[in-house]
Design an enzyme around this catalytic site. Structure first.
Site, mmCIF file in Angstrom:
data_model
loop_
_atom_site.group_PDB
_atom_site.id
_atom_site.type_symbol
_atom_site.label_atom_id
_atom_site.label_comp_id
_atom_site.label_asym_id
_atom_site.label_seq_id
_atom_site.Cartn_x
_atom_site.Cartn_y
_atom_site.Cartn_z
ATOM 1 N N GLU A 1 5.057 -22.458 -18.541
ATOM 2 C CA GLU A 1 3.834 -22.866 -19.221
ATOM 3 C C GLU A 1 3.257 -24.146 -18.609
ATOM 4 O OE1 GLU A 1 2.421 -21.167 -21.490
ATOM 5 O OE2 GLU A 1 1.074 -22.484 -22.599
ATOM 6 N N ASP A 2 4.116 -25.109 -18.353
ATOM 7 C CA ASP A 2 3.620 -26.454 -18.040
ATOM 8 C C ASP A 2 3.840 -26.945 -16.610
ATOM 9 O OD1 ASP A 2 2.758 -26.654 -20.600
ATOM 10 O OD2 ASP A 2 4.515 -27.725 -21.334
#
Ligand code: MN
Length: 718
Positions: A76-77
């Site tokens: 996700e990051d």
């Protein structure tokens, strides 16, 4: 920050041969991926995944879950991809990480209670592997614990989501401590003033409460000793959220609420639980209606205990929970507790009944010695028969498995269903027969001219959609029949030099309908249109004094016969590009077998209930039809109707030929709707084109032009 050593130590306690190397490699990878990222608190980002991993390790889950916890924000990051995770750490871990990422991307708006319930169900349904939910819950716990650093807006959004979605899921899965912690943290951020007030009051009464708890615990221990029961006694205040709710419900102040304290007695056996209950009830007066036997009747989330409230020391209400050690573990860890018992199979036969919902929930196997293996088989299929999708605004709709955009459209509103002309799923156009999947965001496209189609019935699954479509089709059919009936009856009456309009004016239709037991005059038209009543019979019912020109034959009239008596009128504008002689506004259908094109010689037939069908004069089917039912039709030159027609071009199989053919169509303004091209065995090209043309002359011209192309052997209309 939680260190990897702490996590390894925690894992070793319940999995002696755990793959610590894998854990450390995940840690190193996450540390590198999140390098340089900071949390709002100023801490390195890695603090968060490590916190999550610790919560998972403390739940005694398997190594894969802990690894997924460490890696859960990488995809996700950071620049890491799901593929990287799989390549380095295997498919099992990748799938959990993907599941957690997917759950995090679900759009969320807060609406009513039902919506929240659908959301919870959907989360459970989407996470095919229960570990995905457990990692997601751990993620949420850590986020809630550090919520003070984010903006007020985000605090409220996350806290509301936690209260409405995640705390109930923790409860459903039987993770008691997690449910309480999530609820209390949500309370703190959603009603900060009330929370502060309550904490203040709790603090103010803490000394008093502690003394009271110590006193009662001592008394309870005494009672146990007198009865020779071994048991651990404890007492503590309940969670702030549950106290707050209780105060609001009862309208009482904190000072009066002694039953914000729960006393707990943990015994060695079920027998001791009931013995303890008996001892307590014989020392203090039980409060009627407060005794609950969750041992005999466990809660759906597997929770087991005896609950009772008695008038205890100091004449205060005293709430006691009695349970065994094993029940206590289940109460705190819920579903997670059940793959920790290595020494016995996860569920004994006797437990089955108690585990009613889990039983449905899990596809599980017997004789699993390895907790990790058990975990893998734990699948959530409780909501298998439902699929959850979103409206573009983020509302959730639950539909049966296999539902299509049409079902969804009808579930929203029957008007939307009736006019549904297309659907976008997650931004992409899909066919109407597309099967909806969990989490799809669906946007229905409507068109005022769209009508429900018979084909829809082949793939819709909800009875609501089926009923609405059938209803519409029946109405449409009836309307068509009514119009056709009107035309046929007009003609029949004209043969007797009568007019339908004046018959209607004199209310003769209604009278005739009564005589024929058909209800209203309109029914006569419908019956004639359906072919259930001949126009001649209807005409005679309306004007009984008339004699049928051929009274012995009371059948369908001979529509095609010329009727010289009939005054010829100018054909009126047609509907559908074809004039039906003498009749105005008749909707025609074009036969699929011969697909007439404007300019073709045509003939039409009246079919029962289906109206006027137009064939070409050469059509073989046209020869076989009842000549008595033919009607004269002609093309409406002003209509500028475009008609589909199939063209077959046989060519040499050589490069550039297709382009030349296409260009030829283009030059004659003929639109190609579809093209199928294949090479035959004798290395010829067999090309079939679906094109639309406005006139047969246009078609002839383009066929001639294609025929003249170099390499084309033949070009014919199919
Ligand atoms: Mn996270």
């Amino acid at each position: 920050m939680v260190t990897i050593d702490e996590i390894c130590a925690s894992v070793l306690r319940h999995i002696p041969h755990a793959d610590l190397d894998l854990l450390r490699r995940c840690y190193a990878y996450a540390a590198e991926s999140h390098q340089g990222q900071l949390r709002r608190s100023g801490d390195p980002f890695l603090v968060h995944p490590m916190g999550v991993a610790k919560i998972i390790a403390d739940l005694n889950l398997d190594v894969a879950s802990i690894c997924a916890g460490i890696l859960h924000d990488c995809v996700e990051d950071t620049s890491a991809t799901s593929e990287d995770i799989r390549a380095r750490f295997g498919e099992e871990i990748q799938k959990i990480v993907d599941g957690v990422t997917k759950l995090g991307q679900i759009p969320w708006t807060t609406r009513e209670e039902r919506q929240a319930e659908n959301f919870r169900k959907m989360l459970l349904a989407m996470a095919r592997d229960i570990r995905v939910i457990l990692v997601k819950l751990a993620d949420r716990v850590d986020n809630m614990r550090t919520l003070q650093y984010v903006s007020r807006d985000k605090q409220e959004r996350v806290a509301r989501e936690t209260r409405e979605i995640y705390a109930p899921i923790a409860n459903r899965l039987g993770l008691q401590w997690m449910k309480v912690e999530l609820e209390d943290l949500a309370f703190q951020y959603l009603e900060p003033q009330e929370w502060k007030d309550l904490c203040g009051q709790m603090e103010g009464t803490e000394t008093q409460r502690t003394a009271y708890i110590r006193e009662v615990c001592a008394k309870l221990a005494e009672v146990l000793a007198e009865n020779d029961i071994k048991g651990e006694v404890s007492g503590r205040a309940k969670g702030t959220w549950s106290i707050h709710q209780k105060m609001r419900r009862t309208g009482r102040d904190l000072e009066q609420v002694y039953d914000i304290i729960a006393f707990r007695i943990i015994t060695d056996s079920v027998r001791d639980c009931y013995a303890t209950l008996g001892a307590i009830h014989s020392n203090w007066m039980p409060v009627p209606g407060r005794f609950k036997d969750y041992i005999a009747l466990p809660k759906p989330n597997l929770y087991q205990s005896l609950h009772t409230t008695v008038i205890g020391p100091g004449s205060e209400r005293m709430e006691v929970q009695i349970r065994t050690h094993e029940m206590h573990r289940t109460a705190e860890e819920g579903i997670a507790a059940h793959w920790q018992y290595k020494e016995r199979s996860p569920l004994g036969a006797g437990d089955r009944k108690a585990f009613a919902w889990l039983h449905q929930l899990m596809e599980w196997q017997r004789d699993l010695s390895d907790p990790a293996e058990f975990m893998q088989t734990v699948k959530i299929d409780l909501f298998e028969e439902e699929v959850f999708v979103f409206t573009p605004k983020g509302d959730v709709k639950a539909l049966p498995q296999g539902a299509t955009p049409i079902d969804f459209a009808y579930a929203v509103h029957s008007k939307i269903g009736d006019h549904c002309s297309g659907a976008r799923i997650n931004g992409m156009m899909v066919p109407l027969r597309y099967r909806l999947r969990n989490g799809d965001i669906i946007d229905i496209i409507t068109s005022p001219t769209q009508r429900p189609s018979k084909d829809w019935l082949k793939f819709v699954t909800t009875s609501r959609a089926q009923t609405k479509i059938r209803h519409h089709l029946r109405r449409e059919q009836r309307e068509r029949s009514r119009r056709l009936g009107r035309d046929l009856l007009t003609k029949a009456l004209r043969n007797h030099h009568r007019s339908l309009a004046s018959a209607e004016k004199d209310k003769l239709l209604d009278k005739a309908a009564e005589a024929l037991h058909l209800g209203t005059g309109e029914e006569i038209l419908v019956h004639v249109g359906y072919g259930k009543l001949s126009p001649e019979a209807a005409a005679l019912a309306i004007y009984p004094q008339l004699q049928s020109p051929d009274a012995s034959v009371d059948n369908m009239p001979t529509l095609g016969e010329a009727t010289p008596a009939q005054p010829r009128r100018e054909p009126k504008r047609s509907v559908g590009g074809v004039r039906v002689q003498g009749e105005a506004d008749i909707v025609v259908r074009f036969a699929k077998c011969c697909s007439p094109v404007p300019g073709d010689p045509i003939v039409a037939f009246i079919s029962r209930g289906r109206g006027v069908i137009v064939h070409t004069r050469q059509c073989p089917k046209a020869f076989n039809l009842d000549p008595a039912r033919t009607v004269e039709v002609s093309w409406d030159e002003d209509a500028r109707l475009l008609r589909p027609v199939a063209v077959e071009v046989i060519s040499e199989d050589k490069p550039g030929i297709l382009a030349a053919i296409s260009k030829c169509f283009l030059e004659h303004s003929v639109n190609i709707a579809q093209a199928k091209c294949k090479a035959t065995e004798d290395s010829r090209g067999l090309n079939t084109f679906q094109v639309t043309v406005g006139h047969v002359d246009q078609l002839k011209k383009v066929l001639r032009a294609i025929q003249g192309l170099d390499g084309v052997i033949s070009a014919t209309r199919l």
